[in-house]
Motif scaffolding. Sequence first.
Motif, PDB file in Angstrom:
ATOM      1  N   LYS A 106       0.834  -1.209   0.000  1.00 30.75           N
ATOM      2  CA  LYS A 106       0.000   0.000   0.000  1.00 30.75           C
ATOM      3  C   LYS A 106       0.867   1.256   0.000  1.00 30.75           C
ATOM      4  O   LYS A 106       0.651   2.176  -0.798  1.00 30.75           O
ATOM      5  CB  LYS A 106      -0.924   0.003   1.215  1.00 30.75           C
ATOM      6  N   ASP A 107       1.876   1.304   0.865  1.00 33.02           N
ATOM      7  CA  ASP A 107       2.765   2.468   0.938  1.00 33.02           C
ATOM      8  C   ASP A 107       3.524   2.686  -0.370  1.00 33.02           C
ATOM      9  O   ASP A 107       3.673   3.816  -0.837  1.00 33.02           O
ATOM     10  CB  ASP A 107       3.755   2.321   2.098  1.00 33.02           C
ATOM     11  N   TYR A 108       3.976   1.586  -0.966  1.00 31.54           N
ATOM     12  CA  TYR A 108       4.684   1.656  -2.246  1.00 31.54           C
ATOM     13  C   TYR A 108       3.772   2.234  -3.335  1.00 31.54           C
ATOM     14  O   TYR A 108       4.165   3.131  -4.089  1.00 31.54           O
ATOM     15  CB  TYR A 108       5.166   0.247  -2.633  1.00 31.54           C
ATOM     16  N   LEU A 109       2.549   1.720  -3.418  1.00 29.77           N
ATOM     17  CA  LEU A 109       1.612   2.198  -4.439  1.00 29.77           C
ATOM     18  C   LEU A 109       1.248   3.662  -4.227  1.00 29.77           C
ATOM     19  O   LEU A 109       1.203   4.444  -5.181  1.00 29.77           O
ATOM     20  CB  LEU A 109       0.347   1.332  -4.445  1.00 29.77           C
ATOM     21  N   LEU A 110       0.983   4.044  -2.977  1.00 26.73           N
ATOM     22  CA  LEU A 110       0.628   5.438  -2.700  1.00 26.73           C
ATOM     23  C   LEU A 110       1.746   6.388  -3.099  1.00 26.73           C
ATOM     24  O   LEU A 110       1.494   7.438  -3.701  1.00 26.73           O
ATOM     25  CB  LEU A 110       0.279   5.624  -1.222  1.00 26.73           C
ATOM     26  N   LYS A 111       2.974   6.035  -2.781  1.00 26.31           N
ATOM     27  CA  LYS A 111       4.115   6.876  -3.139  1.00 26.31           C
ATOM     28  C   LYS A 111       4.194   7.063  -4.658  1.00 26.31           C
ATOM     29  O   LYS A 111       4.338   8.179  -5.153  1.00 26.31           O
ATOM     30  CB  LYS A 111       5.408   6.250  -2.619  1.00 26.31           C
ATOM     31  N   ASN A 112       4.062   5.966  -5.389  1.00 22.87           N
ATOM     32  CA  ASN A 112       4.142   6.038  -6.849  1.00 22.87           C
ATOM     33  C   ASN A 112       2.968   6.796  -7.460  1.00 22.87           C
ATOM     34  O   ASN A 112       3.158   7.572  -8.400  1.00 22.87           O
ATOM     35  CB  ASN A 112       4.239   4.640  -7.450  1.00 22.87           C
ATOM     36  N   TYR A 113       1.764   6.571  -6.965  1.00 24.89           N
ATOM     37  CA  TYR A 113       0.605   7.286  -7.503  1.00 24.89           C
ATOM     38  C   TYR A 113       0.674   8.776  -7.213  1.00 24.89           C
ATOM     39  O   TYR A 113       0.310   9.597  -8.058  1.00 24.89           O
ATOM     40  CB  TYR A 113      -0.706   6.695  -6.976  1.00 24.89           C
ATOM     41  N   LYS A 114       1.144   9.149  -6.035  1.00 26.30           N
ATOM     42  CA  LYS A 114       1.269  10.577  -5.713  1.00 26.30           C
ATOM     43  C   LYS A 114       2.251  11.265  -6.647  1.00 26.30           C
ATOM     44  O   LYS A 114       2.022  12.392  -7.084  1.00 26.30           O
ATOM     45  CB  LYS A 114       1.679  10.759  -4.251  1.00 26.30           C
ATOM     46  N   GLU A 115       3.348  10.585  -6.970  1.00 26.14           N
ATOM     47  CA  GLU A 115       4.320  11.152  -7.910  1.00 26.14           C
ATOM     48  C   GLU A 115       3.745  11.214  -9.323  1.00 26.14           C
ATOM     49  O   GLU A 115       3.937  12.188 -10.036  1.00 26.14           O
ATOM     50  CB  GLU A 115       5.605  10.319  -7.912  1.00 26.14           C
ATOM     51  N   ALA A 116       3.038  10.175  -9.735  1.00 29.20           N
ATOM     52  CA  ALA A 116       2.513  10.105 -11.101  1.00 29.20           C
ATOM     53  C   ALA A 116       1.346  11.064 -11.334  1.00 29.20           C
ATOM     54  O   ALA A 116       1.281  11.721 -12.371  1.00 29.20           O
ATOM     55  CB  ALA A 116       2.080   8.678 -11.413  1.00 29.20           C
ATOM     56  N   TYR A 117       0.425  11.145 -10.388  1.00 32.13           N
ATOM     57  CA  TYR A 117      -0.764  11.977 -10.572  1.00 32.13           C
ATOM     58  C   TYR A 117      -0.462  13.459 -10.367  1.00 32.13           C
ATOM     59  O   TYR A 117      -1.066  14.296 -10.998  1.00 32.13           O
ATOM     60  CB  TYR A 117      -1.870  11.535  -9.621  1.00 32.13           C
ATOM     61  N   GLY A 118       0.415  13.775  -9.432  1.00 28.73           N
ATOM     62  CA  GLY A 118       0.814  15.158  -9.229  1.00 28.73           C
ATOM     63  C   GLY A 118      -0.089  15.942  -8.284  1.00 28.73           C
ATOM     64  O   GLY A 118      -0.932  15.391  -7.583  1.00 28.73           O
ATOM     65  N   ILE A 119       0.086  17.242  -8.322  1.00 24.23           N
ATOM     66  CA  ILE A 119      -0.613  18.159  -7.417  1.00 24.23           C
ATOM     67  C   ILE A 119      -2.113  18.158  -7.731  1.00 24.23           C
ATOM     68  O   ILE A 119      -2.519  18.088  -8.875  1.00 24.23           O
ATOM     69  CB  ILE A 119      -0.034  19.581  -7.549  1.00 24.23           C
ATOM     70  N   GLY A 120      -2.901  18.263  -6.674  1.00 20.85           N
ATOM     71  CA  GLY A 120      -4.350  18.337  -6.833  1.00 20.85           C
ATOM     72  C   GLY A 120      -5.065  17.027  -6.585  1.00 20.85           C
ATOM     73  O   GLY A 120      -6.279  17.005  -6.425  1.00 20.85           O
ATOM     74  N   TRP A 121      -4.331  15.932  -6.558  1.00 13.31           N
ATOM     75  CA  TRP A 121      -4.945  14.626  -6.323  1.00 13.31           C
ATOM     76  C   TRP A 121      -4.829  14.237  -4.862  1.00 13.31           C
ATOM     77  O   TRP A 121      -3.817  14.467  -4.226  1.00 13.31           O
ATOM     78  CB  TRP A 121      -4.287  13.563  -7.194  1.00 13.31           C
TER      79      TRP A 121
END
Length: 70
Positions: free
Chosen positions: A41-56
């Motif tokens: 879960k932590d791994y996925l959240l880190k990657n999604y936050k970087e990929a989706y960017g600001i505002g998500w």
Amino acid sequence: MSRPKAYVPLQGYKYQILCRNQSYNGREWEHCEHAIDNEHKDYLLKNYKEAYGIGWEFKTILLPKKYWRD
């Protein structure tokens, strides 16, 4: 708390990850991913936050034990 419309439990997973962007989709949570354990879960959240960017925004749901991997 009521379940979001995106609530989709799957067998073998411990967490469901939801996402939303305040400027899209009427601010409703959408299904993003499932995770098998806390480390995943932590791994996925880190990657999604970087990929989706600001505002998500991201939120996790701990699924009922009956769905967890044995």
